[in-house]
Design a protein around this motif. Structure first.
Motif, short mmCIF file in Angstrom:
data_model
loop_
_atom_site.label_atom_id
_atom_site.label_comp_id
_atom_site.label_asym_id
_atom_site.label_seq_id
_atom_site.Cartn_x
_atom_site.Cartn_y
_atom_site.Cartn_z
N PRO B 80 0.83 -1.21 0.00
CA PRO B 80 0.00 0.00 0.00
C PRO B 80 0.86 1.26 0.00
N ILE B 81 0.33 2.29 -0.63
CA ILE B 81 1.08 3.55 -0.75
C ILE B 81 0.20 4.70 -0.27
N ILE B 82 0.81 5.57 0.51
CA ILE B 82 0.15 6.83 0.86
C ILE B 82 0.88 7.94 0.11
N LEU B 83 0.14 8.71 -0.65
CA LEU B 83 0.76 9.78 -1.43
C LEU B 83 0.54 11.13 -0.74
N LEU B 84 1.64 11.88 -0.58
CA LEU B 84 1.52 13.21 0.01
C LEU B 84 1.48 14.24 -1.11
N THR B 85 0.47 15.09 -1.09
CA THR B 85 0.39 16.08 -2.17
C THR B 85 0.16 17.47 -1.61
N ALA B 86 0.36 18.45 -2.45
CA ALA B 86 0.08 19.82 -2.04
C ALA B 86 -1.43 19.99 -1.92
N ARG B 87 -1.83 20.91 -1.08
CA ARG B 87 -3.25 21.18 -0.88
C ARG B 87 -3.92 21.59 -2.19
N GLY B 88 -5.10 21.09 -2.44
CA GLY B 88 -5.82 21.49 -3.63
C GLY B 88 -5.45 20.70 -4.85
N PHE B 89 -4.46 19.85 -4.72
CA PHE B 89 -4.03 19.05 -5.85
C PHE B 89 -4.94 17.83 -5.95
N SER B 90 -5.37 17.47 -7.13
CA SER B 90 -6.21 16.28 -7.21
C SER B 90 -5.75 15.34 -8.30
N LEU B 91 -6.01 14.08 -8.09
CA LEU B 91 -5.66 13.06 -9.06
C LEU B 91 -6.93 12.42 -9.57
N THR B 92 -6.96 12.15 -10.87
CA THR B 92 -8.15 11.52 -11.42
C THR B 92 -8.09 10.02 -11.17
N PRO B 93 -9.23 9.38 -11.22
CA PRO B 93 -9.23 7.91 -11.07
C PRO B 93 -8.32 7.23 -12.09
N ASP B 94 -8.23 7.81 -13.28
CA ASP B 94 -7.34 7.26 -14.29
C ASP B 94 -5.89 7.25 -13.82
N ASP B 95 -5.49 8.38 -13.22
CA ASP B 95 -4.11 8.48 -12.72
C ASP B 95 -3.83 7.34 -11.76
N LEU B 96 -4.84 7.06 -10.92
CA LEU B 96 -4.60 6.11 -9.84
C LEU B 96 -4.79 4.66 -10.25
N ALA B 97 -5.36 4.46 -11.44
CA ALA B 97 -5.73 3.10 -11.86
C ALA B 97 -4.56 2.13 -11.89
N GLN B 98 -3.41 2.59 -12.36
CA GLN B 98 -2.28 1.68 -12.49
C GLN B 98 -1.39 1.71 -11.25
N THR B 99 -1.98 1.92 -10.10
CA THR B 99 -1.18 2.00 -8.88
C THR B 99 -1.93 1.37 -7.72
N ASN B 100 -1.22 1.20 -6.63
CA ASN B 100 -1.89 0.77 -5.40
C ASN B 100 -1.88 1.89 -4.38
N ILE B 101 -2.12 3.10 -4.87
CA ILE B 101 -2.16 4.24 -3.96
C ILE B 101 -3.47 4.18 -3.18
N GLN B 102 -3.35 3.92 -1.91
CA GLN B 102 -4.55 3.73 -1.10
C GLN B 102 -5.12 5.05 -0.61
N TYR B 103 -4.23 5.95 -0.28
CA TYR B 103 -4.69 7.20 0.30
C TYR B 103 -3.90 8.37 -0.21
N ARG B 104 -4.57 9.52 -0.27
CA ARG B 104 -3.86 10.73 -0.61
C ARG B 104 -4.02 11.68 0.58
N VAL B 105 -2.90 12.22 1.06
CA VAL B 105 -2.96 13.13 2.20
C VAL B 105 -2.37 14.47 1.77
N SER B 106 -3.07 15.56 2.08
CA SER B 106 -2.51 16.87 1.68
C SER B 106 -1.56 17.40 2.72
N LYS B 107 -0.61 18.19 2.24
CA LYS B 107 0.32 18.85 3.13
C LYS B 107 -0.17 20.26 3.39
#
Lengths: 504, 127
Positions: B80-107
């Motif tokens: 499992p992967i937790i991705l840290l991103t800048a606030r307001g940044f969003s990823l589309t379901p397509d982006d996440l499809a080829q990954t096992n990113i379980q959660y996205r947390v904003s900084k």
């Protein structure tokens, strides 16, 4: 605690040094200020100990000669305090080089020591940073997640636990002054040593002290405030208080309470508390404004309804009964609470257009001429026009405009048929008829409930929508009859509406 | 908790790494740090961690690319992967499809909440 720390540190330091220097044949050991030497197999530990002691007293390296070789004791300081001494003994075969070697060793200690210190600093900084992240995260959360339609308790609970943990408080109090009704609400979260009235009293007292200063007050202990001591029955209490102000008007006060286990509130806590206080002020201000709007609107509606009653005393109470019956039909149809409230309002206002109809037509006994009838038929349109300029009332417009339509299309004003007629119109229309049948009118006398029910049944499909008619027939009609008899002033029903939040 | 309590944390900002390491190691996890995407990949392959926490914006390889690369390895796909991103940044379901990113947390994130999330994921409570 200190002993352990220095012991670990000195031994770690000695360990690191030993790893490299032992390859040369050197022996590294340590001596801490508690007069313990860690390597006991020196032939003459006494000499070594003395040198170590002297080094710490004089604050500089002290040489000594032992049977194992030449030695030197290097004092180690941290934050101005002496932790002890690191000793290094070189074997006799390195006697010539020992001077130079000791210098290098000394530098080595210094570097390692600096590294350890820096590492500690970094850890401390990281800890502080972590704390700052928690604070920021809380503030962002507050900014993003609160809704002005939340009630104050929900709002408070949204941040209470995190805040209490961050500032190490055991309890939180929020006193809100309702400027409209003059009442007070005191909310509390956490372990309050003085719940209920005591909490309110604490808030009131603090409000007096803080006044309208936009500052956070910190009381490290309450011994100088006898009133507080009386309430808490204890002096080991810490308080942080922030008045909730909107343009110098106090809306309330936010209070954090720290009891026996608390650590003391510092300036960082105060800053965070202040920020949270400002957010709370924003929230409360918006809540109050929203309540103002709703109150204004219901006041407006009350006036309109009173106008109808004043216009035609013979039908006083008709509107409220139609509203009442209409709402019951809506409930029977299982509409949402919001929709039921809207039907109620539509019922109250359905005849507002009669204001625009002249008296001699409106209250004429006996039959109306076709021209007079045409005039009366205007009242739904007039009513709709009257309320159309009030935006929040747009939702109930169909109930007013279409309450005289018939399912078979023979109604007025637009002659809509069947399902074309908005549901609200059909409901109000049925309620209107039902009440008319069961009331005294200038053009007929009151009929009994049973007769009225039969008429409804007969007209289902023609005048009334079958579904709506059935909803009325399904309702507990004995209860309805009973309730209608006891409708008094309809004002309390109107007052209950804001809590339904039926305004978009 | 499973036997493997290694977490690889990847971020080009050293202070984030420190904060994460402080919080996670005090809870008993072994943290392996990486300063960019490539280093992270090397560490992941080497240590086979139970979880990866990665920043999105990093030199050499972004967090997303890292996640995609992991997804393509059979042995790493389930990590499992937790991705840290800048606030307001969003990823589309397509982006996440080829990954096992379980959660996205904003900084900026709450270290406490992040730790709770990590514990939840590793306890198997959250799939």
């Amino acid at each position: 605690m200190f002993k352990e720390k220095s012991e670990t540190y000195l031994s770690e330091l000695a360990e690191q040094l030993s790893q490299s220097w032992s390859k040369l044949g050197a022996r590294v050991c340590w001596w801490n200020s508690y007069k313990e030497l860690n390597i006991l197999d020196l032939d003459d530990p006494g000499i070594a100990k003395e040198a170590a002691c002297q080094s710490t007293v004089e604050g500089k390296p002290t040489a000594f000669v032992s049977s194992s070789g030449n030695g030197n004791a290097f004092p180690v300081f941290s934050n101005g305090r002496c932790l002890g001494s690191i000793l290094c003994i070189f074997p006799p075969n390195l006697l010539e080089q020992s001077q130079a070697l000791f210098e290098i060793f000394h530098k080595n200690i210094d570097h390692l020591h600096t590294n350890f210190r820096t590492e500690n600093e970094l850890t401390d900084l990281s800890r502080e940073l972590s704390g700052s992240y928690e604070e920021l995260s809380l503030i962002y959360k507050l900014g993003e997640h609160f809704q002005i339609t939340d009630d104050p308790a929900t709002f408070l609970n949204g941040f209470a636990e995190e805040l209490m943990e961050l500032i190490q408080a055991q309890g939180l109090l929020l006193l809100i002054n309702h400027r409209l009704s003059g009442g007070e609400t005191c909310l509390q979260v956490g372990n309050m040593p003085v719940p209920g009235e005591g909490a309110k009293a604490v808030c009131r007292y603090l409000t007096q002290i803080t006044g309208t200063r936009r500052e956070t007050l910190i009381l490290s202990d309450i011994s100088t405030h006898p009133s507080l001591v009386r309430i808490f029955q204890n002096t080991e209490v810490g308080i942080m208080a922030r008045p909730i102000l909107v343009e110098d008007t106090p809306l309330g006060i936010l209070v954090a309470v720290g009891t026996n286990q608390y650590d003391g509130f510092d300036s960082t806590d105060a800053k965070l508390f202040g920020t949270i206080g400002e957010q709370t002020a924003s929230f409360l201000q918006n809540s109050f404004l929203l309540a103002d709007i709703q109150e204004l609107l219901t006041g407006l509606l009350t006036s309109l309804v009173n106008a109808i009653d004043a216009k035609d005393p013979c039908t006083r109470g008709h509107s409220q009964r139609v509203a009442f019956i209409g709402r019951r039909i809506a409930e029977s149809l299982e509409l949402s609470p919001k929709e039921c409230a809207q039907v109620y309002m539509a019922g109250l206002l359905h005849d507002i257009g009669k204001i625009g109809i002249s008296d001699h037509v409106l209250t004429k006994p006996g039959k109306l001429t076709p021209e007079e009838f045409a005039i009366i038929q205007q009242h739904p349109v007039i009513g709709a026009k009257i309320i159309s300029s009030v935006r929040p009332l747009q939702n109930i417009l169909p109930g007013v405009l279409h309450h005289h339509e018939r399912y078979d299309g023979k109604g007025y004003c637009e002659g809509l048929t069947g399902e074309q007629i908005p549901l609200m119109g059909m409901i109000v229309g049925l309620a209107d008829c039902f009440d008319a049948i069961t009331s005294e009118r200038t053009y007929h006398s009151a009929k009994s409930f049973t007769d009225a029910i039969n008429e409804v049944r007969q007209c289902s499909g023609s005048q009334f929508s079958p579904a709506v008619a059935q909803a009325l027939l399904n309702y507990d009609l004995d209860k309805l009859e009973h309730d209608l008899k006891s409708i008094g002033d309809h004002n309390h029903e109107i007052q209950a509406l804001p809590s339904l939040n039926w305004i978009e | 908790m499973s036997e493997n309590n290694t977490i690889v944390i990847a971020d080009d900002e050293a202070h984030i790494l420190r904060v994460l390491e402080l919080k996670l190691s005090s809870a008993g996890f072994t943290c392996v740090k990486a300063g960019n995407g490539l280093q992270a990949w090397d560490q992941i392959v080497r240590t086979r961690p139970a979880l990866v926490i990665s920043d999105y914006q990093m030199p050499e390889m972004t967090g997303l690319e890292l996640a995609e690369k992991m997804y393509q390895e059979n042995e790493l796909r389930g990590t499992p992967i937790i991705l840290l991103t800048a606030r307001g940044f969003s990823l589309t379901p397509d982006d996440l499809a080829q990954t096992n990113i379980q959660y996205r947390v904003s900084k900026p994130f709450s270290p406490r909440e992040l730790l709770a999330l990590v514990q939840e994921i590793l306890m198997g409570a959250v799939k």
